[in-house]
Design a protein around this motif. Structure first.
Motif, PDB file in Angstrom:
ATOM      1  N   VAL A 209      58.892 102.285  -0.875  1.00  0.00           N
ATOM      2  CA  VAL A 209      57.530 103.096  -0.947  1.00  0.00           C
ATOM      3  C   VAL A 209      56.564 101.763  -0.452  1.00  0.00           C
ATOM      4  N   SER A 210      56.343 101.288   0.722  1.00  0.00           N
ATOM      5  CA  SER A 210      54.337 100.941   0.408  1.00  0.00           C
ATOM      6  C   SER A 210      53.673 100.895   1.123  1.00  0.00           C
ATOM      7  N   GLY A 211      52.334  99.907   0.188  1.00  0.00           N
ATOM      8  CA  GLY A 211      51.190 100.585   1.498  1.00  0.00           C
ATOM      9  C   GLY A 211      50.194  99.290   1.429  1.00  0.00           C
ATOM     10  N   ALA A 212      48.855  99.135   1.730  1.00  0.00           N
ATOM     11  CA  ALA A 212      48.783  97.770   2.025  1.00  0.00           C
ATOM     12  C   ALA A 212      47.317  98.289   2.633  1.00  0.00           C
ATOM     13  N   PHE A 213      45.622  97.737   2.511  1.00  0.00           N
ATOM     14  CA  PHE A 213      44.427  97.395   3.011  1.00  0.00           C
ATOM     15  C   PHE A 213      44.440  96.442   3.812  1.00  0.00           C
ATOM     16  N   LEU A 214      43.702  96.304   4.681  1.00  0.00           N
ATOM     17  CA  LEU A 214      43.119  95.296   5.899  1.00  0.00           C
ATOM     18  C   LEU A 214      41.588  95.644   5.486  1.00  0.00           C
ATOM     19  N   GLN A 215      40.561  94.767   5.838  1.00  0.00           N
ATOM     20  CA  GLN A 215      38.951  94.587   6.486  1.00  0.00           C
ATOM     21  C   GLN A 215      38.850  93.333   6.302  1.00  0.00           C
ATOM     22  N   VAL A 216      37.556  93.758   7.951  1.00  0.00           N
ATOM     23  CA  VAL A 216      37.683  92.837   9.290  1.00  0.00           C
ATOM     24  C   VAL A 216      35.693  93.429   8.659  1.00  0.00           C
ATOM     25  N   ASN A 217      35.533  92.155   8.001  1.00  0.00           N
ATOM     26  CA  ASN A 217      33.464  91.934   8.260  1.00  0.00           C
ATOM     27  C   ASN A 217      33.309  91.376   8.909  1.00  0.00           C
ATOM     28  N   ARG A 218      32.528  91.870  10.026  1.00  0.00           N
ATOM     29  CA  ARG A 218      31.697  91.313  11.213  1.00  0.00           C
ATOM     30  C   ARG A 218      30.341  91.960  11.780  1.00  0.00           C
ATOM     31  N   SER A 219      29.472  91.938  12.270  1.00  0.00           N
ATOM     32  CA  SER A 219      28.475  92.123  13.023  1.00  0.00           C
ATOM     33  C   SER A 219      28.406  92.725  14.431  1.00  0.00           C
ATOM     34  N   ALA A 220      27.870  94.148  14.423  1.00  0.00           N
ATOM     35  CA  ALA A 220      28.167  94.659  16.066  1.00  0.00           C
ATOM     36  C   ALA A 220      26.420  94.123  16.559  1.00  0.00           C
ATOM     37  N   THR A 221      26.065  93.201  16.303  1.00  0.00           N
ATOM     38  CA  THR A 221      25.107  92.939  16.859  1.00  0.00           C
ATOM     39  C   THR A 221      25.353  91.704  18.133  1.00  0.00           C
ATOM     40  N   PRO A 222      25.292  92.211  19.573  1.00  0.00           N
ATOM     41  CA  PRO A 222      25.797  91.267  19.894  1.00  0.00           C
ATOM     42  C   PRO A 222      25.608  89.886  20.113  1.00  0.00           C
ATOM     43  N   SER A 223      23.937  89.575  19.720  1.00  0.00           N
ATOM     44  CA  SER A 223      23.673  87.944  19.587  1.00  0.00           C
ATOM     45  C   SER A 223      24.301  87.433  17.852  1.00  0.00           C
ATOM     46  N   GLU A 224      25.118  87.702  17.647  1.00  0.00           N
ATOM     47  CA  GLU A 224      25.732  87.263  16.138  1.00  0.00           C
ATOM     48  C   GLU A 224      27.469  87.837  16.362  1.00  0.00           C
ATOM     49  N   ALA A 225      27.839  87.733  17.326  1.00  0.00           N
ATOM     50  CA  ALA A 225      28.805  87.972  17.553  1.00  0.00           C
ATOM     51  C   ALA A 225      29.680  86.721  17.883  1.00  0.00           C
ATOM     52  N   ASN A 226      30.908  86.982  17.120  1.00  0.00           N
ATOM     53  CA  ASN A 226      31.469  85.760  17.063  1.00  0.00           C
ATOM     54  C   ASN A 226      32.845  85.833  17.057  1.00  0.00           C
ATOM     55  N   ALA A 227      33.269  85.630  18.566  1.00  0.00           N
ATOM     56  CA  ALA A 227      34.322  86.140  19.111  1.00  0.00           C
ATOM     57  C   ALA A 227      35.823  85.360  18.776  1.00  0.00           C
ATOM     58  N   THR A 228      35.894  84.125  17.808  1.00  0.00           N
ATOM     59  CA  THR A 228      36.887  83.371  17.912  1.00  0.00           C
ATOM     60  C   THR A 228      36.948  83.507  15.981  1.00  0.00           C
ATOM     61  N   GLY A 229      36.569  84.180  15.609  1.00  0.00           N
ATOM     62  CA  GLY A 229      36.938  84.114  14.158  1.00  0.00           C
ATOM     63  C   GLY A 229      38.367  85.044  13.649  1.00  0.00           C
ATOM     64  N   ALA A 230      38.299  85.119  12.065  1.00  0.00           N
ATOM     65  CA  ALA A 230      39.521  86.009  12.206  1.00  0.00           C
ATOM     66  C   ALA A 230      40.173  87.082  13.302  1.00  0.00           C
ATOM     67  N   VAL A 231      38.533  87.889  14.076  1.00  0.00           N
ATOM     68  CA  VAL A 231      40.050  88.628  15.191  1.00  0.00           C
ATOM     69  C   VAL A 231      39.299  88.510  16.759  1.00  0.00           C
ATOM     70  N   SER A 232      40.550  88.199  17.394  1.00  0.00           N
ATOM     71  CA  SER A 232      39.159  87.905  18.542  1.00  0.00           C
ATOM     72  C   SER A 232      38.902  88.578  19.327  1.00  0.00           C
ATOM     73  N   THR A 233      38.116  88.841  19.770  1.00  0.00           N
ATOM     74  CA  THR A 233      37.586  89.261  20.795  1.00  0.00           C
ATOM     75  C   THR A 233      37.367  88.451  22.706  1.00  0.00           C
ATOM     76  N   ASN A 234      37.987  88.067  22.656  1.00  0.00           N
ATOM     77  CA  ASN A 234      37.794  88.038  24.005  1.00  0.00           C
ATOM     78  C   ASN A 234      39.289  87.338  24.719  1.00  0.00           C
ATOM     79  N   ASP A 235      40.612  88.302  24.234  1.00  0.00           N
ATOM     80  CA  ASP A 235      41.966  88.051  24.821  1.00  0.00           C
ATOM     81  C   ASP A 235      42.493  89.960  24.253  1.00  0.00           C
ATOM     82  N   GLY A 236      41.495  90.327  24.395  1.00  0.00           N
ATOM     83  CA  GLY A 236      42.402  91.987  24.155  1.00  0.00           C
ATOM     84  C   GLY A 236      42.879  92.639  23.543  1.00  0.00           C
ATOM     85  N   ASP A 237      42.624  91.790  21.984  1.00  0.00           N
ATOM     86  CA  ASP A 237      43.926  92.070  21.485  1.00  0.00           C
ATOM     87  C   ASP A 237      42.906  93.141  19.693  1.00  0.00           C
TER      88      ASP A 237
END
Length: 395
Positions: A209-237
């Motif tokens: 039996v297993s359970g898990a939780f994940l949260q990514v805190n980020r901004s939806a404002t394009p000028s505040e985007a951090n593409a190389t933070g915890a979740v990459s947004t420049n590699d299609g992942d």
């Protein structure tokens, strides 16, 4: 003089013995086959144009990869460990993960036989580590072709966390726990694209039996985007783009020998959503709204007819709620069935026949909600079938 020579020889022998206990292993997996895809889009810019396709496909069950992992004993049950892992397309040799050399995993750390391990780098979260093994997708027996729509819950481990510090305990009386924190690495933006995850797993007798939780805190404002933070947004992942991403779920599995039966539930939500993973890349602007939520319900089973021959199947029902910037809320829902026959020619080589059928309803005509299986070309409408035959070899 003789004493000094003896001491030098003893030191050399001890160092040689310590070196002999250390290990660096090259490993990998190649998965390739021929597949039929119905209703596949031929012009991504025009979602209504398409047709059936026969093609060579890579990563039908598991994404092709190679890597190295190492272990150096330090004494008293403590070891230094590392792993570097690269994904590739076995049909043309191209890198996966946006061209990153070690886009699948890249981490180093210390492990203790008594307490567990602490590792640092690009790593998987605890939905992947604890819940996915109870599913047919991800590290389950069917993996890629059993992926839930858009891999919205990350059980097929499309998304990794960068800059992550992670602790996984050893199992105490069958109970194992873990937690991790992934830094934004942005000056003046400590919370912009940071993430954290934790999970629990209990294995006792035939039941896990297993359970898990994940949260990514980020901004939806394009000028505040951090593409190389915890979740990459420049590699299609990235599974989605936009504001805060939250995923949690649980599962149970019952084993009889190597045969298994399991159930998994998962929930995911993205605030101020601007894009979603479809057809192998995160498309931005195609899904723009106040938020989207998913609930996934999966039953799966695998039966070994012979020690080397197994039959497996899964059924997934997914329901979603998408609130656009204007207009009525969409409530699409998916029915997906997967079946697999797998024959092991050896402990490292297997051949397989696997197929998936998916049908979607309630998408309100939005092409993002057309059927789509794994990272293959999405459908031109509300249904799609994929049938594949292939070979997988591990080294």
């Amino acid at each position: 003089m003789k004493t000094r020579n003896l001491a030098a020889l003893t030191t050399a022998l001890v160092a040689s013995a310590a070196h002999a206990q250390s290990s660096v292993t090259l490993y990998g997996l190649i998965d390739t086959g021929i597949g039929y895809i119905s209703n596949a889009r031929t012009k991504p810019a025009v979602p209504s144009i398409g047709g059936s396709s026969w093609s060579q496909i890579t990563g039908i069950i598991n994404t092709s990869r190679w890597g190295v992992h190492g272990n150096e004993p330090l004494g008293n049950g403590l070891s230094a460990v590392f792993r570097l892992e690269s994904g590739f397309d076995s049909t043309n040799g191209a890198f996966k993960n946006g061209g990153d050399l070690f886009g699948r995993q890249a981490w180093v750390g210390l492990t203790s036989e008594t307490y567990g391990g602490v590792t640092f780098g690009r790593q998987y979260d605890f939905m992947v580590d604890f819940v996915a093994p109870l599913s047919a997708t991800g590290s389950g027996f069917a993996a890629n072709l059993a992926q839930h729509p858009y891999d919205n819950d990350n059980l097929n481990n499309n998304m990794r966390l960068n800059n992550a510090a992670k602790f996984s305990s050893v199992a105490f009386n069958g109970l194992q726990a873990g937690g991790m924190y992934a830094f934004s690495n942005e000056a003046g933006g400590f919370g912009n694209n940071r993430a954290y995850s934790f999970g629990l797993r209990y294995a006792g007798g035939p039941v896990t039996v297993s359970g898990a939780f994940l949260q990514v805190n980020r901004s939806a404002t394009p000028s505040e985007a951090n593409a190389t933070g915890a979740v990459s947004t420049n590699d299609g992942d990235a599974l989605t783009t936009g504001g805060r991403l939250q995923i949690y779920g649980a599962g149970v599995q019952y084993a009889i020998g190597k045969s298994t039966a399991g159930f998994v539930w998962s929930h995911s939500s993205t605030e101020d959503v601007t894009g979603i993973l479809q057809g192998g890349s995160t498309t931005t602007g195609a899904l723009h709204g106040h938020g989207i939520k998913f609930d996934n319900f999966e039953v799966n089973g695998r039966y070994f007819v012979l020690p080397m021959f197994s039959l497996g199947a899964s059924y997934v029902y997914t329901m979603a709620s998408f609130e656009p910037l204007t207009g009525a809320t969409s409530r699409p829902h998916w029915n997906q069935v997967m079946a697999q026959a797998d024959y092991r020619l050896s402990p490292r080589t297997e051949v397989f026949l696997e197929g998936t059928y998916q049908r979607v309803s309630g998408g309100n005509g939005n092409p993002v909600f057309d059927a789509g299986i794994f990272n293959l070309s999405p459908s031109t409408g509300n249904n799609q079938a994929v049938v594949s035959v292939g070979i997988q070899h591990r080294f």
